[in-house]
Design a protein around this motif. Structure first.
Motif, short mmCIF file in Angstrom:
data_model
loop_
_atom_site.label_atom_id
_atom_site.label_comp_id
_atom_site.label_asym_id
_atom_site.label_seq_id
_atom_site.Cartn_x
_atom_site.Cartn_y
_atom_site.Cartn_z
N ASP A 110 27.60 -20.56 0.70
CA ASP A 110 28.89 -21.08 1.21
C ASP A 110 29.22 -22.35 1.89
N THR A 111 28.70 -22.82 2.35
CA THR A 111 28.83 -24.60 2.16
C THR A 111 28.52 -25.61 1.17
N HIS A 112 27.88 -25.05 0.46
CA HIS A 112 28.00 -26.61 -0.12
C HIS A 112 28.54 -26.16 -2.29
N MET A 113 29.21 -25.06 -2.25
CA MET A 113 29.52 -25.04 -3.57
C MET A 113 30.95 -25.02 -3.69
N ILE A 114 30.68 -25.44 -4.64
CA ILE A 114 32.51 -25.63 -4.97
C ILE A 114 32.83 -24.77 -5.82
N THR A 115 33.79 -23.76 -5.57
CA THR A 115 34.54 -22.94 -6.58
C THR A 115 36.44 -22.96 -6.49
N PHE A 116 37.31 -23.93 -5.12
CA PHE A 116 38.45 -23.66 -5.08
C PHE A 116 38.73 -21.88 -4.64
N GLY A 117 37.77 -21.07 -4.05
CA GLY A 117 37.93 -20.22 -3.61
C GLY A 117 38.19 -18.73 -4.38
N GLU A 163 28.50 -16.31 -11.70
CA GLU A 163 28.84 -16.27 -12.59
C GLU A 163 29.74 -17.31 -12.54
N TYR A 164 29.80 -17.91 -13.22
CA TYR A 164 31.02 -19.81 -13.19
C TYR A 164 32.47 -19.05 -13.82
N GLY A 165 33.49 -19.14 -13.54
CA GLY A 165 34.59 -19.20 -13.91
C GLY A 165 34.96 -20.03 -14.03
N PHE A 166 35.37 -20.40 -15.20
CA PHE A 166 36.31 -22.13 -15.23
C PHE A 166 37.51 -21.58 -15.66
N ILE A 167 37.95 -23.17 -14.16
CA ILE A 167 38.98 -23.11 -13.95
C ILE A 167 39.97 -23.81 -14.68
N ALA A 168 39.93 -25.17 -15.33
CA ALA A 168 40.86 -25.44 -16.44
C ALA A 168 40.46 -25.06 -17.36
#
Length: 167
Positions: free
Chosen positions: A91-98, A138-143
């Motif tokens: 939670d403190t390090h990952m970049i997920t854009f919420g 599970e990483y969901g692509f943004i762009a």
């Protein structure tokens, strides 16, 4: 009128007409190249985010395993405490854009063997047993979310338990 002035005048008029027609070409070239440059730029950013988040998942798995192989006052660390260490790190390090958080699903963090089943001194955990922490995300692509499906980022860390000192 002098013939040389007419020729020069016509040359300038002709030259000015060529410059006017070239202005539109630059705009068309820009309109063609801009989408390609934007796709390339956002693709690089997305790829960088995937690599960064994979590194965060790996470090979170290491942090949880390192915390889990130790003991508090002669008692093994519980699975919930290990899980909370991993979730706090992510939670403190990952970049997920919420978009998502780790720990939402049961299979996101797997800890084996389960420290809650055996919490006494060294009966189950002797020096040669391992603690395995697996973290899935599970990483969901943004762009590129419209073109690419989600990918699973996973990291597994195996560490040997520390022997609890006999008191």
């Amino acid at each position: 009128m002098n013939i040389s002035k007419i020729f020069i005048r016509h040359g300038r008029c002709h030259q000015k007409r060529n410059m006017d027609s070239q202005r539109g070409v630059a705009m068309v070239e820009f309109a063609i190249v801009l989408p390609l440059l934007l796709i390339l730029m956002f693709g690089l950013i997305e790829f960088g985010l995937v690599l960064y988040n994979k590194q965060v998942i790996t470090n979170a798995s290491r942090e949880g395993a390192r915390y889990g192989i130790s003991s508090e006052d002669g008692i093994r660390i519980s699975e919930n405490k290990i899980r909370n260490i991993i979730i706090d790190y992510v939670d403190t390090h990952m970049i997920t854009f919420g978009t998502d958080e780790i720990g939402d699903e049961l299979g996101d963090i797997i800890i084996t063997p389960n420290p809650q089943t055996e919490t006494t001194k060294n009966n189950y955990y002797d020096t040669y047993k391992n603690l395995i922490c697996t973290v899935n995300y599970e990483y969901g692509f943004i762009a590129a979310g419209l073109l690419l499906s989600d990918i699973n980022l996973s990291a597994t860390t195996v560490m040997k338990f520390e022997k609890i000192p006999e008191s």
